[in-house]
Design a protein around this motif. Structure first.
Motif, mmCIF file in Angstrom:
data_model
loop_
_atom_site.group_PDB
_atom_site.id
_atom_site.type_symbol
_atom_site.label_atom_id
_atom_site.label_comp_id
_atom_site.label_asym_id
_atom_site.label_seq_id
_atom_site.Cartn_x
_atom_site.Cartn_y
_atom_site.Cartn_z
ATOM 1 N N LEU B 222 42.299 39.302 49.035
ATOM 2 C CA LEU B 222 41.957 39.898 47.741
ATOM 3 C C LEU B 222 43.179 39.935 46.833
ATOM 4 N N CYS B 223 43.007 39.500 45.592
ATOM 5 C CA CYS B 223 44.068 39.573 44.572
ATOM 6 C C CYS B 223 45.383 39.023 45.111
ATOM 7 N N GLU B 224 45.290 37.826 45.706
ATOM 8 C CA GLU B 224 46.433 37.243 46.414
ATOM 9 C C GLU B 224 47.437 36.603 45.461
ATOM 10 N N SER B 225 46.923 35.998 44.400
ATOM 11 C CA SER B 225 47.827 35.400 43.421
ATOM 12 C C SER B 225 47.155 35.484 42.062
ATOM 13 N N LEU B 226 47.953 35.332 41.018
ATOM 14 C CA LEU B 226 47.377 35.387 39.674
ATOM 15 C C LEU B 226 46.360 34.266 39.486
ATOM 16 N N ALA B 227 46.663 33.099 40.056
ATOM 17 C CA ALA B 227 45.742 31.961 39.929
ATOM 18 C C ALA B 227 44.424 32.253 40.623
ATOM 19 N N GLU B 228 44.507 32.919 41.777
ATOM 20 C CA GLU B 228 43.294 33.226 42.533
ATOM 21 C C GLU B 228 42.428 34.225 41.770
ATOM 22 N N VAL B 229 43.042 35.268 41.245
ATOM 23 C CA VAL B 229 42.287 36.277 40.494
ATOM 24 C C VAL B 229 41.605 35.620 39.296
ATOM 25 N N ASP B 230 42.350 34.785 38.614
ATOM 26 C CA ASP B 230 41.824 34.113 37.433
ATOM 27 C C ASP B 230 40.640 33.233 37.795
ATOM 28 N N SER B 231 40.814 32.430 38.853
ATOM 29 C CA SER B 231 39.736 31.505 39.211
ATOM 30 C C SER B 231 38.528 32.274 39.737
ATOM 31 N N THR B 232 38.754 33.357 40.448
ATOM 32 C CA THR B 232 37.637 34.155 40.949
ATOM 33 C C THR B 232 36.791 34.704 39.803
ATOM 34 N N LEU B 233 37.453 35.256 38.814
ATOM 35 C CA LEU B 233 36.694 35.871 37.724
ATOM 36 C C LEU B 233 35.974 34.818 36.881
ATOM 37 N N LYS B 234 36.494 33.594 36.860
ATOM 38 C CA LYS B 234 35.764 32.510 36.178
ATOM 39 C C LYS B 234 34.541 32.077 36.997
ATOM 40 N N LEU B 235 34.704 32.042 38.314
ATOM 41 C CA LEU B 235 33.596 31.620 39.175
ATOM 42 C C LEU B 235 32.519 32.705 39.283
ATOM 43 N N PHE B 236 32.910 33.961 39.074
ATOM 44 C CA PHE B 236 31.966 35.077 39.170
ATOM 45 C C PHE B 236 31.939 35.818 37.820
ATOM 46 N N PRO B 237 31.330 35.189 36.806
ATOM 47 C CA PRO B 237 31.436 35.722 35.443
ATOM 48 C C PRO B 237 30.770 37.093 35.273
ATOM 49 N N GLY B 238 29.900 37.482 36.153
ATOM 50 C CA GLY B 238 29.230 38.774 35.994
ATOM 51 C C GLY B 238 30.043 39.950 36.524
ATOM 52 N N TYR B 239 31.240 39.675 37.017
ATOM 53 C CA TYR B 239 32.007 40.737 37.677
ATOM 54 C C TYR B 239 33.303 41.013 36.918
ATOM 55 N N ARG B 240 33.753 42.256 36.996
ATOM 56 C CA ARG B 240 34.950 42.662 36.250
ATOM 57 C C ARG B 240 36.213 42.637 37.121
ATOM 58 N N ALA B 241 36.012 42.562 38.420
ATOM 59 C CA ALA B 241 37.177 42.602 39.313
ATOM 60 C C ALA B 241 36.828 41.921 40.622
ATOM 61 N N ASP B 242 37.847 41.399 41.266
ATOM 62 C CA ASP B 242 37.721 40.719 42.550
ATOM 63 C C ASP B 242 36.964 41.604 43.562
ATOM 64 N N ALA B 243 37.374 42.860 43.663
ATOM 65 C CA ALA B 243 36.787 43.758 44.667
ATOM 66 C C ALA B 243 35.334 44.091 44.358
#
Lengths: 421, 421
Positions: B222-243
């Motif tokens: 979870l929230c491992e790198s800035l790139a990961e957080v960014d790509s996660t939120l793009k892939l899951f547009p309905g969510y506000r945070a990784d968790a």
């Protein structure tokens, strides 16, 4: 003349960028020096016995260019203290005890044994201000046949009273140390002002005269932290850079000049070190532990600045220099992460080079397994798991990251195998 | 009932800030659980045999909350590659081989043995997507009596073809894994979506249903790198945070929820983890090696966020979690150096707590040597040099910084001494 042949996966630094790898290579050693490396044993050596290490890696022994022998017994202790508490609670009282030979002898014996255990056969060591204990370490290293520089430490100001020397006494004892240790076969004395803030200008200038008289090198800490640079330039108002203090005293005229840490140099510091071909010493665990920062090792490498590695025991927690190979890659990544404008990550071959051929260049034909080099070598084994084979480069990298002295299954010093339990 | 008494220098975490130290203490163990710790043996136990470890340290066994068992054989290799090259050259091809039980068995056997060697008796492990190999590791850990969570990995998108599961197959195999491993005595199955970018929303939601049906926990990155957080939120547009992705799927309702790395959380991530009492896992060597950054562990500690330690083999190079105790202090110093506004250095007792009592809280009464805890313990020895005595706290710190498995001279698991060569 006595010839010996060793077979194994031979790995050393071809240059600062690349490993030279010979799987199943034959190393021919004559009177302690390498006379050839072959993939197939030449006719002329047929019939000579071969010591076959199979898939064992044969690599050069390591060089540790910065270690405080007197701090050995405090390694891995109080590491969460602030630097000044750590120095006053541990380091200074500990160093003071070296006035007693009863205290010093078992510690220095343990240092020599641990260096050999971890495959460090060439080292530049700080002792303390004490003559007798320093002389004992010199003899212990010489007795073991290790290549080394040993420096009695000088400090005559801004130090705890019990470690603060009188300037004239400091110079007199240092000259005695140089004079009485000129005859070392593998060990040489080196001038060792602790660092500029604990040395008066008169002391530094006096050491410079000794350097000229005895053609002697110097080791010290340089540009270790922003606070240190700042305080040095205040204490030495006539100088423009930390390195200039030593240069102007004539301390860089005879080799080697070995500067530990060198994290925050000015352009003039860099220029002085370049023009004197001084050796810098990167001590990644230590400068992390003391929160000094990280040397921009990738950028320095690009500039061609000589860089070696140091354990910096006891700022660093272990004499294992191979671990600093791994750590230097790790810390270069963090430096690049936080300060991408001034560093890039280094490669494993670049890091291994620092611990072998670069560091070895301060000594006599050691740090490589090329023809003409002394056969100071280690055999590494048991680096594979669960029956899965690794390349020689992978095994070497794993050793540096996750191996330990149990992986060193044979040690050769000047062609002679060392017995080690 | 069977009572055993052990004498030594007993050290464990009194709380998140302090060590509890009893020199020459007597630990009384009944049926594998501690019933008392005494400085003087009470009358009622007189006459019972005492196993006396002298100046040996008796400490709780370690917990490793994040380890990729399948990556064990690639530890310390290719560490100077960029993350995506390292994954594609080593990790992914390596994980694919676990389709073969012939390949998997010796690797997983080696993992279990190495965990015991290094005193890690409680662990949360990733395997691969493969059912059979994952089931084998589960049984191997259960057979050794270790406390563990084992998760068959889920990944159904943005992955190499040879590791990419069909979503329905992934859910079906995962349910089978949960259903067939409900009866583990010391090992439990745990849901293990690799991380959000390699999982479709349908997969995550399906795993959420399994969590509800089987009252099962989750482990992921979870929230491992800035790139990961960014790509996660793009892939899951309905969510506000990784968790939030895991929370909304119902994956955090049953414990434990174990989140590795957690370096760049948003306020909402933090809120979700706090409210679910999730466990974060700090893996300082690994996040250095993969240049992800450094967890602000000092700041999180102040906020009361649960933090444990993980080896993260093979992002990390060794299963030795005690080394991560040292590394977490080191990396907290560098974080404070570079980002003083968001972190401060942690203390050794805080770091030791993470690797024992904090990590142990995900299991059953382990991680301490208080009354009521299971006697999962290590005896440490040979941590002094040259006849110079150290306090118990100093010996423990030295072990974490510079010791190794040779310093572990006895191992107790549930009160039973483990034979170990």
């Amino acid at each position: 003349m006595a010839k010996n042949i060793y077979r194994g996966d031979v790995v050393f630094s071809a240059d600062a960028e690349h490993l030279h790898i010979t799987e199943g290579g034959y190393l021919v050693v004559e009177d302690g020096f390498i006379i050839g490396l072959f993939t197939k044993l030449p006719e002329e050596y047929a019939g000579l016995p071969v010591t076959d290490y199979g898939r064992g890696l044969i690599i050069p022994a390591f060089s540790d260019l910065h270690i405080h022998a007197s701090q050995y017994v405090q390694r891995g202790i109080g590491m969460d203290k602030l630097l000044f508490d750590w120095l006053s609670d541990y380091t200074f009282p500990q160093e003071a005890r070296f006035a007693s030979m009863e205290y010093a002898k078992p510690v220095y014996d343990a240092v020599v044994k641990d260096l050999i255990r971890h495959g460090t056969f060439h080292a530049s060591l700080f002792t303390t201000i004490h003559y007798d204990a320093s002389a004992y370490l010199f003899q212990a290293l010489e007795g073991a046949g290790l290549s080394a520089y040993v420096g009695k430490v000088n400090m005559d100001c801004n130090s705890p009273e019990f470690l603060c020397e009188d300037t004239d006494d400091s110079l007199r004892e240092t000259e005695r140390f140089l004079a009485e240790h000129q005859g070392g076969k593998t060990v040489r004395p080196i001038l060792t002002p602790r660092f500029a803030p604990t040395c008066s200008e008169r002391l530094i200038k006096g050491l410079g005269k000794l350097a000229q008289r005895y053609h002697c090198g110097i080791q010290t800490h340089l540009c270790e932290s922003l606070a240190e640079v700042d305080s040095t330039l205040k204490l030495f108002p006539g100088y423009r850079a930390d390195a200039e203090i030593y240069q102007k005293a004539g301390l860089l005229d005879y080799g080697p000049s070995i500067f530990a840490h060198f994290i925050f140099p000015s352009a003039l510091d860099l220029e002085i070190l370049h023009s004197n071909r001084s050796m810098t010493v990167h001590c990644p665990d230590a400068t992390t532990n003391i929160t000094a920062g990280i040397m921009p090792v990738g950028a320095f490498h690009d500039q061609g600045l000589p860089i070696s590695l140091g354990s910096d025991v006891a700022g660093g927690q272990s004499v294992a220099v191979y671990r600093q190979v791994a750590r230097s890659v790790q810390m270069s990544k963090l430096k690049a992460f936080y300060e991408p404008e001034c560093n890039h990550a280094i490669t494993f071959p670049q890091a291994f080079y620092m611990a072998t051929k670069a560091g070895g260049s301060c000594f006599d034909r050691v740090g490589s397994l090329e023809k003409g080099f002394r056969f100071d070598a280690l055999v590494l084994d048991h680096l594979e798991d669960a029956g899965i084979p690794l390349t020689p480069a992978e095994r070497l990298e794993r050793f540096c990251y996750a191996g330990d002295d149990r992986n060193i299954t044979a040690r050769y010093l000047g062609g002679r195998e060392l017995a080690f339990d």
